[in-house]
Design an enzyme around this catalytic site. Structure first.
Site, PDB file in Angstrom:
ATOM      1  N   SER A   6       1.224   3.442  -2.448  1.00  0.00           N
ATOM      2  CA  SER A   6       0.855   4.458  -3.451  1.00  0.00           C
ATOM      3  C   SER A   6       0.160   5.679  -2.849  1.00  0.00           C
ATOM      4  O   SER A   6       0.000   6.684  -3.540  1.00  0.00           O
ATOM      5  CB  SER A   6      -0.034   3.839  -4.531  1.00  0.00           C
ATOM      6  OG  SER A   6      -1.204   3.293  -3.953  1.00  0.00           O
ATOM      7  N   ALA A  32     -14.046  -6.010  12.490  1.00  0.00           N
ATOM      8  CA  ALA A  32     -13.733  -7.443  12.493  1.00  0.00           C
ATOM      9  C   ALA A  32     -12.358  -7.678  11.872  1.00  0.00           C
ATOM     10  O   ALA A  32     -11.537  -8.437  12.398  1.00  0.00           O
ATOM     11  CB  ALA A  32     -14.805  -8.225  11.738  1.00  0.00           C
ATOM     12  N   LYS A  67      -9.809  -5.563  11.639  1.00  0.00           N
ATOM     13  CA  LYS A  67      -8.707  -4.998  12.426  1.00  0.00           C
ATOM     14  C   LYS A  67      -8.558  -5.684  13.800  1.00  0.00           C
ATOM     15  O   LYS A  67      -7.449  -5.756  14.331  1.00  0.00           O
ATOM     16  CB  LYS A  67      -8.878  -3.481  12.562  1.00  0.00           C
ATOM     17  CG  LYS A  67      -8.737  -2.734  11.220  1.00  0.00           C
ATOM     18  CD  LYS A  67      -7.342  -2.894  10.607  1.00  0.00           C
ATOM     19  CE  LYS A  67      -7.155  -2.050   9.355  1.00  0.00           C
ATOM     20  NZ  LYS A  67      -5.809  -2.191   8.759  1.00  0.00           N
ATOM     21  N   VAL A 124      -2.416  -7.172  -3.543  1.00  0.00           N
ATOM     22  CA  VAL A 124      -1.996  -8.027  -2.427  1.00  0.00           C
ATOM     23  C   VAL A 124      -3.023  -9.107  -2.068  1.00  0.00           C
ATOM     24  O   VAL A 124      -2.739  -9.985  -1.263  1.00  0.00           O
ATOM     25  CB  VAL A 124      -1.623  -7.222  -1.156  1.00  0.00           C
ATOM     26  CG1 VAL A 124      -0.357  -6.410  -1.381  1.00  0.00           C
ATOM     27  CG2 VAL A 124      -2.770  -6.355  -0.677  1.00  0.00           C
ATOM     28  N   SER A 132      -5.657  -0.699  13.859  1.00  0.00           N
ATOM     29  CA  SER A 132      -6.453   0.534  13.967  1.00  0.00           C
ATOM     30  C   SER A 132      -7.023   0.572  15.380  1.00  0.00           C
ATOM     31  O   SER A 132      -7.171  -0.482  16.017  1.00  0.00           O
ATOM     32  CB  SER A 132      -7.598   0.504  12.952  1.00  0.00           C
ATOM     33  OG  SER A 132      -8.520   1.549  13.201  1.00  0.00           O
ATOM     34  N   GLY A 140       0.829  -1.208   0.000  1.00  0.00           N
ATOM     35  CA  GLY A 140       0.000   0.000   0.000  1.00  0.00           C
ATOM     36  C   GLY A 140       0.861   1.253   0.000  1.00  0.00           C
ATOM     37  O   GLY A 140       0.625   2.187   0.768  1.00  0.00           O
ATOM     38  N   TYR A 162     -15.088  -3.653   9.048  1.00  0.00           N
ATOM     39  CA  TYR A 162     -13.767  -3.057   9.271  1.00  0.00           C
ATOM     40  C   TYR A 162     -13.213  -3.449  10.646  1.00  0.00           C
ATOM     41  O   TYR A 162     -12.050  -3.859  10.765  1.00  0.00           O
ATOM     42  CB  TYR A 162     -13.841  -1.535   9.125  1.00  0.00           C
ATOM     43  CG  TYR A 162     -12.483  -0.880   9.170  1.00  0.00           C
ATOM     44  CD1 TYR A 162     -11.544  -1.109   8.161  1.00  0.00           C
ATOM     45  CD2 TYR A 162     -12.117  -0.040  10.219  1.00  0.00           C
ATOM     46  CE1 TYR A 162     -10.282  -0.513   8.200  1.00  0.00           C
ATOM     47  CE2 TYR A 162     -10.868   0.564  10.267  1.00  0.00           C
ATOM     48  CZ  TYR A 162      -9.954   0.321   9.254  1.00  0.00           C
ATOM     49  OH  TYR A 162      -8.706   0.909   9.306  1.00  0.00           O
ATOM     50  N   ASN A 172       0.680  -2.783   5.281  1.00  0.00           N
ATOM     51  CA  ASN A 172      -0.087  -1.538   5.446  1.00  0.00           C
ATOM     52  C   ASN A 172      -1.324  -1.461   4.550  1.00  0.00           C
ATOM     53  O   ASN A 172      -2.283  -0.772   4.890  1.00  0.00           O
ATOM     54  CB  ASN A 172       0.868  -0.358   5.165  1.00  0.00           C
ATOM     55  CG  ASN A 172       0.137   0.932   4.892  1.00  0.00           C
ATOM     56  OD1 ASN A 172      -0.363   1.578   5.815  1.00  0.00           O
ATOM     57  ND2 ASN A 172       0.048   1.316   3.619  1.00  0.00           N
TER      58      ASN A 172
HETATM   59  N1  LIG Z   1      -6.546   6.666   7.611  1.00  0.00           N
HETATM   60  C1  LIG Z   1      -6.884   6.250   8.818  1.00  0.00           C
HETATM   61  O1  LIG Z   1      -7.579   6.957   9.595  1.00  0.00           O
HETATM   62  C2  LIG Z   1      -6.416   4.927   9.339  1.00  0.00           C
HETATM   63  C3  LIG Z   1      -6.533   4.676  10.718  1.00  0.00           C
HETATM   64  C4  LIG Z   1      -6.122   3.449  11.219  1.00  0.00           C
HETATM   65  C5  LIG Z   1      -5.580   2.516  10.368  1.00  0.00           C
HETATM   66  N2  LIG Z   1      -5.477   2.774   9.023  1.00  0.00           N
HETATM   67  C6  LIG Z   1      -4.923   1.733   8.182  1.00  0.00           C
HETATM   68  O2  LIG Z   1      -3.757   2.214   7.567  1.00  0.00           O
HETATM   69  C7  LIG Z   1      -3.553   1.533   6.334  1.00  0.00           C
HETATM   70  C8  LIG Z   1      -3.277   2.537   5.224  1.00  0.00           C
HETATM   71  O3  LIG Z   1      -4.427   3.342   5.056  1.00  0.00           O
HETATM   72  P1  LIG Z   1      -4.369   4.869   4.563  1.00  0.00           P
HETATM   73  O4  LIG Z   1      -5.113   5.652   5.562  1.00  0.00           O
HETATM   74  O5  LIG Z   1      -2.976   5.261   4.239  1.00  0.00           O
HETATM   75  O6  LIG Z   1      -5.305   4.766   3.274  1.00  0.00           O
HETATM   76  P2  LIG Z   1      -5.069   5.099   1.724  1.00  0.00           P
HETATM   77  O7  LIG Z   1      -4.446   6.437   1.567  1.00  0.00           O
HETATM   78  O8  LIG Z   1      -6.383   4.851   1.081  1.00  0.00           O
HETATM   79  O9  LIG Z   1      -3.997   4.011   1.263  1.00  0.00           O
HETATM   80  C9  LIG Z   1      -4.326   2.654   1.138  1.00  0.00           C
HETATM   81  C10 LIG Z   1      -3.202   1.940   0.414  1.00  0.00           C
HETATM   82  O10 LIG Z   1      -3.547   0.531   0.363  1.00  0.00           O
HETATM   83  C11 LIG Z   1      -3.345   0.096  -0.948  1.00  0.00           C
HETATM   84  N3  LIG Z   1      -4.212  -1.030  -1.295  1.00  0.00           N
HETATM   85  C12 LIG Z   1      -5.540  -1.167  -1.080  1.00  0.00           C
HETATM   86  N4  LIG Z   1      -5.982  -2.323  -1.618  1.00  0.00           N
HETATM   87  C13 LIG Z   1      -4.894  -2.920  -2.176  1.00  0.00           C
HETATM   88  C14 LIG Z   1      -4.702  -4.123  -2.891  1.00  0.00           C
HETATM   89  N5  LIG Z   1      -5.704  -4.981  -3.141  1.00  0.00           N
HETATM   90  N6  LIG Z   1      -3.447  -4.428  -3.322  1.00  0.00           N
HETATM   91  C15 LIG Z   1      -2.422  -3.579  -3.098  1.00  0.00           C
HETATM   92  N7  LIG Z   1      -2.541  -2.433  -2.410  1.00  0.00           N
HETATM   93  C16 LIG Z   1      -3.769  -2.103  -1.972  1.00  0.00           C
HETATM   94  C17 LIG Z   1      -3.637   1.304  -1.837  1.00  0.00           C
HETATM   95  O11 LIG Z   1      -2.933   1.152  -3.069  1.00  0.00           O
HETATM   96  P3  LIG Z   1      -3.600   0.900  -4.515  1.00  0.00           P
HETATM   97  O12 LIG Z   1      -4.993   1.459  -4.468  1.00  0.00           O
HETATM   98  O13 LIG Z   1      -2.677   1.607  -5.433  1.00  0.00           O
HETATM   99  O14 LIG Z   1      -3.553  -0.575  -4.698  1.00  0.00           O
HETATM  100  C18 LIG Z   1      -3.025   2.415  -1.012  1.00  0.00           C
HETATM  101  O15 LIG Z   1      -1.657   2.557  -1.309  1.00  0.00           O
HETATM  102  C19 LIG Z   1      -4.808   0.668   6.116  1.00  0.00           C
HETATM  103  O16 LIG Z   1      -4.531  -0.656   6.541  1.00  0.00           O
HETATM  104  C20 LIG Z   1      -5.829   1.312   7.029  1.00  0.00           C
HETATM  105  O17 LIG Z   1      -6.817   0.391   7.436  1.00  0.00           O
HETATM  106  C21 LIG Z   1      -5.875   3.968   8.499  1.00  0.00           C
END
Ligand SMILES: NC(=O)c1ccc[n+]([C@@H]2O[C@H](COP(=O)([O-])OP(=O)(O)OC[C@H]3O[C@@H](n4cnc5c(N)ncnc54)[C@H](OP(=O)(O)O)[C@@H]3O)[C@@H](O)[C@H]2O)c1
Length: 223
Positions: A14, A147, A149, A54, A132, A12, A145, A80
């Site tokens: 990107s 479930a 995490k 992934v 999370s 993740g 979600y 991630n």
């Molecule tokens: N933002 C929050 O408030 C928050 C809080 C707690 C935890 N998190 C966790 O942190 C992590 C990152 O989230 P973020 O907030 O940075 O969100 P984001 O900006 O939407 O980034 C998500 C990343 O995951 C990648 N991804 C999703 N599905 C994928 C797949 N099938 N194969 C490969 N890559 C995939 C996306 O890349 P592509 O679309 O290019 O594949 C992107 O790079 C997640 O696990 C999320 O649950 C986020």
């Protein structure tokens, strides 16, 4: 771990936390392999994007074969990749449920099983899993979600117990809301955010702790 010259894989990479983390790892001197479907725009000589969904076994196999074929080992894996979905349970389509569990949980297993043998062989390595605060308490609309995490926390704690005796550290980071693309499609809008570069810095500083220290769970929230 001193990150200079170390081999890191970030899923993740990107956008959001993964993009900022890749950048912070490069700054700390690591060679970084980013796995995502969209291209990771980092433009750095030590950054390598490996187009990967992934959730697909064959994509994951190909990506890790490429890294291990080139370097023979991986020092740091950051699981991630993930996405959010907040909706009433009867409004969740079974295909969406499965895609979320595949992405947030099963992909973590698929990637982890690829790095463990070479980490065990050298008796070192670090695996960081993105949980999370939604993996610590249930939330309205969060059946899918939360479930996923909660499961990430259970997977991580079990993995930590399993790998500790091999000198491998497993850390689950549980952030509250972070200002990323996550909220473009999660179906919920929080009132307060942290910034993704700050969360990235926190993860890098935890990874950089002396090898004899095992931080296993860190929760961080917006103030
Ligand atoms: N933002 C929050 O408030 C928050 C809080 C707690 C935890 N998190 C966790 O942190 C992590 C990152 O989230 P973020 O907030 O940075 O969100 P984001 O900006 O939407 O980034 C998500 C990343 O995951 C990648 N991804 C999703 N599905 C994928 C797949 N099938 N194969 C490969 N890559 C995939 C996306 O890349 P592509 O679309 O290019 O594949 C992107 O790079 C997640 O696990 C999320 O649950 C986020």
């Amino acid at each position: 771990m001193d990150l200079s010259g170390k081999i890191a894989v970030v899923t993740g990479s990107s956008s959001g936390i993964g993009l900022e983390l890749s950048s912070a790892l490069l700054e700390a001197g690591a060679e970084v392999f980013g796995l995502s479907r969209r291209k990771s725009e980092l433009g750095h000589a030590r950054f390598h994007w490996l187009p990967t969904d992934v959730t697909r076994d064959e994509d994951v196999d190909r990506a890790f074969a490429a890294v291990l074929g080139r370097h023979g080992h991986i020092d740091l894996l950051v699981n991630n990749a993930g996405f959010g979905l907040f909706r009433e349970v009867e409004q969740i389509d079974p295909a969406e449920w499965r895609r979320l569990i595949d992405t947030n949980l099963t992909a973590m297993f698929l990637c982890t099983r690829k790095v463990v043998p070479s980490m065990k062989a050298v008796r070192s390595g670090t695996i960081v899993n993105l949980g999370s605060v939604a993996g610590k308490r249930g939330l309205k609309g969060g059946t899918a979600y939360c479930a996923s995490k909660f499961a990430v926390n259970g997977f991580s704690e079990s993995l930590m117990e399993e790998l500790r005796e091999f000198g491998i550290r497993v850390l689950c980071v549980n952030p509250g809301s972070v200002n990323t693309e996550f909220f473009n499609h999660a179906g919920v809008q929080p009132k307060k955010f942290m910034q993704s570069d700050d969360v990235a810095r926190l993860i890098v500083s935890l990874v950089q702790l002396p090898d004899g220290m095992l931080p296993d769970q860190v929760t961080v929230r917006p103030l």
